[in-house]
Write a protein that holds these residues in place. Structure first.
Motif, short mmCIF file in Angstrom:
data_model
loop_
_atom_site.label_atom_id
_atom_site.label_comp_id
_atom_site.label_asym_id
_atom_site.label_seq_id
_atom_site.Cartn_x
_atom_site.Cartn_y
_atom_site.Cartn_z
N PRO A 146 5.17 4.72 -3.87
CA PRO A 146 6.24 3.81 -4.31
C PRO A 146 5.74 2.43 -4.71
CG PRO A 146 6.32 4.12 -1.93
CD PRO A 146 5.33 5.11 -2.46
N THR A 147 4.49 2.11 -4.43
CA THR A 147 3.93 0.84 -4.90
C THR A 147 3.57 0.91 -6.37
OG1 THR A 147 1.61 1.42 -4.46
CG2 THR A 147 2.88 0.52 -2.62
N GLY A 148 3.51 2.12 -6.94
CA GLY A 148 3.08 2.32 -8.31
C GLY A 148 1.60 2.63 -8.41
N LEU A 149 0.81 2.24 -7.41
CA LEU A 149 -0.62 2.53 -7.39
C LEU A 149 -0.85 3.97 -6.94
CD1 LEU A 149 -1.95 -0.75 -5.72
CD2 LEU A 149 -2.02 -0.16 -8.16
N TYR A 150 -1.83 4.63 -7.57
CA TYR A 150 -2.11 6.02 -7.22
C TYR A 150 -2.86 6.07 -5.90
CZ TYR A 150 -3.54 10.91 -7.79
OH TYR A 150 -3.74 12.25 -7.61
N GLY A 187 -5.94 4.10 -2.20
CA GLY A 187 -5.43 4.28 -0.85
C GLY A 187 -5.70 3.11 0.08
N ASP A 188 -6.91 2.53 0.00
CA ASP A 188 -7.24 1.43 0.91
C ASP A 188 -6.60 0.11 0.49
OD1 ASP A 188 -8.82 1.28 -1.33
OD2 ASP A 188 -10.61 0.59 -0.27
N PRO A 194 8.60 4.15 -9.54
CA PRO A 194 7.42 4.99 -9.75
C PRO A 194 7.75 6.47 -9.58
CG PRO A 194 6.89 3.11 -8.35
CD PRO A 194 8.38 3.16 -8.48
N VAL A 195 7.29 7.28 -10.52
CA VAL A 195 7.55 8.72 -10.46
C VAL A 195 6.24 9.50 -10.40
CG1 VAL A 195 8.68 10.69 -11.57
CG2 VAL A 195 9.74 8.43 -11.68
N LEU A 196 5.43 9.39 -11.48
CA LEU A 196 4.22 10.19 -11.56
C LEU A 196 3.03 9.34 -12.02
CD1 LEU A 196 5.59 13.32 -13.48
CD2 LEU A 196 5.18 13.15 -11.02
N VAL A 197 1.85 9.75 -11.61
CA VAL A 197 0.64 9.22 -12.21
C VAL A 197 0.28 10.14 -13.36
CG1 VAL A 197 -0.91 10.47 -10.63
CG2 VAL A 197 -1.73 8.43 -11.81
N LYS A 198 -0.05 9.55 -14.48
CA LYS A 198 -0.32 10.32 -15.69
C LYS A 198 -1.79 10.70 -15.75
CE LYS A 198 -0.47 9.87 -20.71
NZ LYS A 198 -1.93 10.03 -20.76
N GLY A 199 -2.06 11.96 -15.96
CA GLY A 199 -3.43 12.43 -16.11
C GLY A 199 -3.76 12.68 -17.57
N HIS A 210 -6.65 10.31 -13.87
CA HIS A 210 -5.39 9.61 -13.61
C HIS A 210 -5.58 8.11 -13.80
CE1 HIS A 210 -4.81 13.42 -11.21
NE2 HIS A 210 -3.81 13.42 -12.06
N ALA A 211 -5.16 7.63 -14.95
CA ALA A 211 -5.44 6.24 -15.31
C ALA A 211 -4.20 5.39 -15.50
CB ALA A 211 -6.27 6.21 -16.60
#
Length: 615
Positions: free
Chosen positions: A393-397, A402-403, A566-571, A346-347
Motif C-alpha cells: 500500500p506504500t506503492g513501493l514493491y 522491503g527494508d 496502489p494495485v500492481l507492480v508492472k513487470g 518490476h520497475a
C-alpha cells in the motif's frame, strides 16, 4: 569540501538519487511504448523554443518520448498506419530477420567477435535515421552502443553503482557538489581521447541549449575528472546526472541539437553505425573499443508489425531479445524451456487513480473502501499471469524495497469486502439490496478510463471493474484510443484511471514526487497537500544515509490517505533465447536490465558486452 558519500565500481551500498524530476522522469520500455504513441512522436517536430524545452527528457534526450505515467499496458492495436503497412512490413521483416539471425553464434577472430544479435526494439512500420543523443526521436542504440553515459545504478539488482565513462562519484558540500572520476582509457571512435573537456563541454552545451533539467550551476575540470556544482542538494537526481550522454566537443560545438539528426555519429561506445533501413538499424562492433573486446559482432534493432508476428519470430529464434506483451507470453518459454527465457523486471507501479476534484472521491473513506474491495492477485492474473504482481500500500514493491517499508505495511492490501463496506459507511454509503447507495439514495458509480486498443490494459481494467461491481458499485470500463485517453486525463475528464505507471528509479523521491507533487504534471488526480510537499522537500535534500528514514512520511501518507490506490507492480517482460547467445541477466544474476537502450545506455552496453556465443 567535506565528502559525504562515495560510489565506485563494485559498491553495492544503497545509492543516492533514483530517477528523475517531475514530468521529466521517463519510464521507457518496449512494453510501454505504444504503437500509436511512438509513431506519433517519431514524426513530431518541435515548433518553438518554448515547446522545445517542455519536450526535454530530463538531463538527456531519450530514445523514445514517454513520461513516467504513460499508459503502461500494451496490446495489439490496429491503427490506420499499421493496417496500411502491416503486410509489407511483415514480408520485408521476415526476410531481414532471417538474414540477421544467420550465424548468430559465430565467434570470429581479432579484436571483435562474430555473429549478430537481433532485438525487436520497435513497433512502428518505418524507422527514420536519427542519432542525435539530445533528440527525443533518436533511434535505439544511440545511447549505449554509440554514445556512452557517465554512470547508472542497477535497479534490477541491489541498486549498485554501475560505472561507464565514470569510475567513481563522490558527494560533497551537503549534496551540492559531485566529483566524477573519469576512466582515462576512454577514446572516441576516431582514436582520439575522451577527456574532461568533453564532459564539461557537454554540460555547458546542454545548459546553453536549454536541454538540462538539473539545478547545475557550473561544471569544472578536476585532477581526475570533473566537479559538478548545484544550486541545491542533488542527491535525489544522481541517476539523472549519470545518464547524461557525453559528446565530443570538436563535433558538437557547431551542431544544432534541435535540427541535426547526426547521420554520421561519432561516439565512444562499443559500436559504430552500420546502416539504417525502413525496418532495421544495424551497428558494427568497434575493433578498437577502449574498454574490452566486443564479442557480439553486429547488433540489429528491428521493427515488427504485430505482437502475433513477434511471438512467431521468437519461437523460431529469429529474434534474440524482445520485451513486448505478446499474447500468452508463457507459451514462448513452454515451446523450448531450455533455450527460451522470460524475466519480468518490476520497475514501476500501476495505481487506481481517482479524480480528487470529483465527489465523492475527495472522501478518504471512499478511497479506502475501493482499495479494500480489490483482489490484486486476481487482477494480476487477468493477462499474462506472472508478469504483474500485487504491490504494497506504500506503492513501493515489497520484494525490492522491503527494508524501506515498515513491516506492518509491507504486504499488499488484501481484499476484505466487510472492511470495505465499513469504510463506505463512514462516507454515508450503505447496501440497499445489491446496490451500494449514498445519502441521496443513488448508487455509487465509477467509470474507469483506460486505453481501448491495449488488450492487456482492457483485461486488467475489466477484472478490476468486475470486482467493484460485486460490492454494489455501478462500475464500468471507459475505453478510449490513446490520444483520447491522454486528452481526457489531462483535462480531468474522468472518474478514475487505470493505465498509468510510475517508475521507481534508484531512490523514492522521483517516484513519489511524480505522483503526488503539487507541481508535477503527472499528478493528474489533483493531490495538493502541505504535508506531502514538506515530506518531498525533506527527501529531496536527504543524503543517501538519510533517505530511508526521510521516505517514511510519504509512505504513511500513501497508506493513511490513499491519494492514489496502489494495485500492481508492472513487470516489463524481457524475453530472450540462448540459441545464439548466452550470458543473459536473470533473477539469479540481475547484473543489469536486459534493455537495448530505451531506459539506459549503461544497461544496454553492460548487456551486450556480457553476452557470449551459444553452444
Amino acid at each position: 569540501m567535506s565528502k559525504q558519500a562515495t560510489y565506485h565500481a563494485g559498491n553495492r551500498t544503497s545509492v543516492a538519487g533514483r530517477g528523475y524530476r517531475d514530468g521529466r522522469r521517463l519510464f521507457i520500455d518496449y512494453c510501454s511504448n505504444r504503437w500509436q504513441y511512438l509513431a506519433r512522436n517519431l514524426f513530431e517536430s518541435r515548433k518553438s523554443s518554448r515547446s522545445r524545452r517542455q519536450r526535454r527528457c530530463g538531463p538527456w534526450r531519450a530514445m523514445a518520448t514517454k513520461p513516467a505515467s504513460m499508459p503502461a499496458e500494451r496490446g495489439c492495436p490496429v491503427t490506420m498506419m499499421k493496417r496500411i503497412a502491416a503486410a509489407v512490413v511483415s514480408t520485408v521483416l521476415a526476410a531481414s530477420l532471417a538474414a540477421c539471425s544467420n550465424g548468430g553464434g559465430g565467434t570470429g577472430g581479432g579484436a571483435v567477435g562474430g555473429g549478430s544479435l537481433t532485438v525487436a526494439a520497435y513497433s512502428q512500420p518505418t524507422l527514420q535515421a536519427n542519432f542525435n543523443p539530445f533528440s527525443p526521436n533518436a533511434l535505439r542504440g544511440t545511447m549505449g552502443l554509440i554514445y556512452e553515459q557517465l554512470f547508472d545504478f542497477n535497479t534490477a539488482g541491489k541498486f549498485e553503482f554501475m560505472p561507464s565513462l565514470a569510475t567513481k562519484i563522490t558527494w560533497g558540500d551537503a549534496g551540492k557538489a559531485l566529483d566524477v572520476a573519469l576512466d582515462n582509457r576512454a577514446k572516441w571512435a576516431d582514436g582520439t581521447s575522451l577527456t574532461a573537456d568533453d564532459v564539461v563541454f557537454t554540460f555547458d552545451y546542454m545548459k546553453k541549449h536549454e536541454l538540462l533539467a538539473l539545478p547545475l550551476t557550473t561544471a569544472t575540470k578536476t585532477a581526475d575528472g570533473v566537479r559538478l556544482q548545484f544550486s541545491e542538494p542533488a542527491y535525489a537526481i544522481a541517476q539523472d546526472i549519470g545518464r547524461t550522454a557525453i559528446v565530443p566537443a570538436k563535433i558538437w560545438e557547431s551542431k544544432d541539437p534541435d535540427t541535426d539528426i547526426n547521420a554520421e555519429p561519432l561516439g565512444s561506445g562499443p559500436y559504430k553505425l552500420d546502416r539504417v533501413t525502413g525496418q532495421q538499424a544495424s551497428f558494427k562492433a568497434r575493433k578498437d573499443y577502449w574498454k574490452q573486446r566486443v564479442t557480439v559482432g553486429q547488433i540489429n534493432y528491428v521493427t515488427t508489425s504485430s505482437t502475433n508476428l513477434l511471438a512467431q519470430q521468437l519461437v523460431r529464434h529469429e529474434v534474440d531479445l524482445a520485451y513486448a506483451g505478446i499474447p500468452d507470453i508463457n507459451q514462448f518459454v513452454a515451446k523450448d524451456p531450455k533455450k527460451n527465457h522470460l524475466w519480468p523486471v518490476h520497475a514501476s507501479m500501476k495505481p487506481l487513480m481517482l479524480n480528487l476534484k470529483r465527489k465523492p472521491f475527495q472522501d478518504v473513506h471512499v478511497r479506502k473502501g475501493l482499495a479494500l474491495a480489490l483482489d490484486r492477485e486476481q487482477i494480476g492474473k487477468a493477462y499474462n499471469p506472472g508478469v504483474y504482481a500485487p504491490v504494497s500500500p506504500t506503492g513501493l514493491y515489497q520484494e525490492d524495497w522491503g527494508d524501506w517499508i515498515p513491516e506492518e505495511n509491507r504486504q499488499p492490501l488484501a481484499q476484505d469486502q466487510q472492511a470495505a463496506l465499513a469504510e463506505f459507511a463512514q462516507a454515508g454509503y450503505h447496501k440497499s439490496g445489491e446496490l451500494l447507495v449514498g445519502p441521496d439514495g443513488k448508487q455509487l458509480t465509477l467509470g474507469v478510463l483506460t486505453v481501448s486498443t491495449f488488450a492487456d490494459g482492457m483485461a486488467y481494467a475489466t477484472e478490476l471493474v468486475s470486482q467493484l461491481t460485486k460490492i454494489g458499485i455501478k462500475a464500468t470500463v471507459v475505453g478510449a484510443p490513446a490520444p483520447g485517453y491522454t486528452s481526457r486525463k489531462n483535462k480531468g475528464d474522468y472518474d478514475a484511471i487505470y493505465g498509468d505507471a510510475f517508475a521507481f528509479g534508484s531512490n523514492p523521491y522521483n517516484f513519489y514526487s511524480s505522483m503526488l507533487g503539487a507541481k508535477s504534471k503527472l499528478n493528474t488526480v489533483g493531490w495538493n497537500d502541505p504535508a506531502t510537499e514538506t515530506a518531498l522537500a525533506t527527501l529531496a535534500k536527504a543524503s543517501p544515509e538519510q533517505q530511508k528514514e526521510a521516505t517514511l512520511p510519504l509512505e504513511k501518507i500513501m497508506v493513511d490517505q490513499m491519494p492514489v490506490i496502489p494495485v500492481l507492480v508492472k513487470g516489463t517482460p524481457y524475453m530472450w533465447s540462448t540459441e545464439h547467445w548466452t550470458g543473459w541477466p536473470d533473477e539469479k544474476d540481475p547484473y543489469t536490465t536486459p534493455d537495448p537502450g530505451a531506459i539506459s545506455g549503461v544497461y544496454a552496453a553492460k548487456l551486450v558486452l556480457s553476452l557470449r556465443p551459444g553452444k
